[in-house]
Write an enzyme that holds these catalytic residues in place. Structure first.
Site, PDB file in Angstrom:
ATOM      1  CB  SER A 109      68.529  44.709  33.228  1.00 26.26           C
ATOM      2  OG  SER A 109      69.134  45.926  33.608  1.00 26.26           O
ATOM      3  CE1 TYR A 118      67.433  43.857  38.592  1.00 23.29           C
ATOM      4  CE2 TYR A 118      69.080  45.207  37.459  1.00 23.29           C
ATOM      5  CZ  TYR A 118      67.786  44.708  37.548  1.00 23.29           C
ATOM      6  OH  TYR A 118      66.852  45.047  36.592  1.00 23.29           O
ATOM      7  CB  ALA A 150      50.913  42.413  34.163  1.00 25.33           C
ATOM      8  CG  ASN A 151      50.910  44.999  39.977  1.00 21.42           C
ATOM      9  OD1 ASN A 151      52.052  44.939  39.514  1.00 21.42           O
ATOM     10  ND2 ASN A 151      50.654  44.926  41.268  1.00 21.42           N
ATOM     11  N   GLY A 195      55.499  45.990  32.951  1.00 28.29           N
ATOM     12  CA  GLY A 195      54.554  44.893  32.810  1.00 28.29           C
ATOM     13  C   GLY A 195      53.159  45.375  32.498  1.00 28.29           C
ATOM     14  N   GLY A 199      54.248  49.639  35.915  1.00 25.84           N
ATOM     15  CA  GLY A 199      55.466  49.806  35.138  1.00 25.84           C
ATOM     16  C   GLY A 199      55.461  49.141  33.781  1.00 25.84           C
TER      17      GLY A 199
END
Length: 297
Positions: A144, A170, A21-22, A26, A24
């Protein structure tokens, strides 16, 4: 009617934990939740970056160290949350890595599968008992559109030891996020009101794309104005999955635009492979074995 951040219901009294959450998506998810009254925990690998992010948000925001590439860190973070929070209303499994060169986590897992799926699988299992007694609690896991691209669960080589393709790896990790959500919802259905929901941001302009193959990096400046969107828009499917009173367990939210690349959040459909119950259950069993985490459901 287009769902926007203004449609988020009052979140006062709710405790939300958001991984990654730091920055983008999040960051935007945590900011919006805190802005609507939730007590938000930023579960991040870098504490200093987490503190700087928290300082940019209004409301009740705290920081918890969580390195999803280390099961030791995952367990420590779960223990710390248990000591400080008797309940959790919302867990948002947002953190992730994308298209990284071949690397391994601290526990020897392929980095994308280990971070995006196994780390979140373990973390969810270790804190789930804090959500189960809470009416209306939710686990929201961010997948995604890439879960459709060369994606399958390669049980014969989950860690890509024989060969490695970062795009396919991915895709596997994001397909695993969806299968985890669907199997978790099936298990939760008999246990009160906690639900599991998935979301995807479409094409969003974030730091996550920094490891993209060269051809994607070259084309991105040309495509971005037409297809991608800012992180605050990309976070809307997650926010709707996390807060809309009409959300049902097992749903999947994404943008409503062409190809689900951008737009406002709505219920979307994932790939046919993602609904394979046999594979979902096998992936769950393998994930329990690899992480050593057993769920209380």
């Amino acid at each position: 009617m287009k769902w926007t951040e203004r449609d988020i219901p009052d979140q006062r009294g709710r405790v939300a934990v958001v991984t990654g959450a730091n920055t983008g998506l999040g960051f935007e998810t945590a900011r919006a939740l805190a802005g609507h009254g939730a007590s938000v925990v930023l579960a991040v690998r870098d504490i200093e970056k987490g503190k700087k992010a928290a300082a940019r948000m209004s409301g009740d925001v705290s920081v918890q160290e969580l390195d999803l590439t280390s099961l030791e860190s995952v367990r420590a973070a779960a223990d710390a949350l248990r000591a400080t929070h008797p309940r959790i209303d919302l867990l948002v499994n947002n953190a992730g890595v994308m298209y990284t060169p071949k690397q391994a986590t601290h526990d020897g897992f392929e980095l994308q599968f280990g971070t995006n799926h196994l780390g979140h699988f373990a973390f969810t299992g270790l804190v789930l008992d804090l959500l189960l007694p809470v009416a209306g609690s939710r686990v929201v896991t961010v997948s995604s559109v890439a879960h459709r691209i060369r994606a399958a669960i390669h049980f014969d080589d989950l860690q890509w030891e024989r060969s490695y393709g970062r795009v396919a790896a991915y895709g596997q990790s994001k397909l695993a996020n969806l299968m985890f959500t669907y199997e978790l919802q099936r298990r939760l259905a008999a246990h009160g009101t906690t639900i599991a929901v998935a979301a995807h941001p479409g094409l969003s302009d974030t730091e996550l794309t920094r490891n993209s193959p060269a051809v994607i990096r070259v084309l991105s400046p040309l495509i971005a104005p037409l297809a991608s969107q800012k992180p605050d828009m990309g976070a809307l499917p997650t926010l709707r999955a996390a807060t809309d009173d009409a959300v049902l367990g097992g749903q999947y939210y994404g943008p409503d635009g062409l190809g689900e690349s951008r737009g406002h959040p709505r219920v979307v459909t994932s790939s046919p492979e993602s609904y394979d119950v046999t594979v979902q259950r096998r992936l769950w069993s393998v994930s329990e074995e690899l992480t050593g985490v057993k769920f209380p459901v």
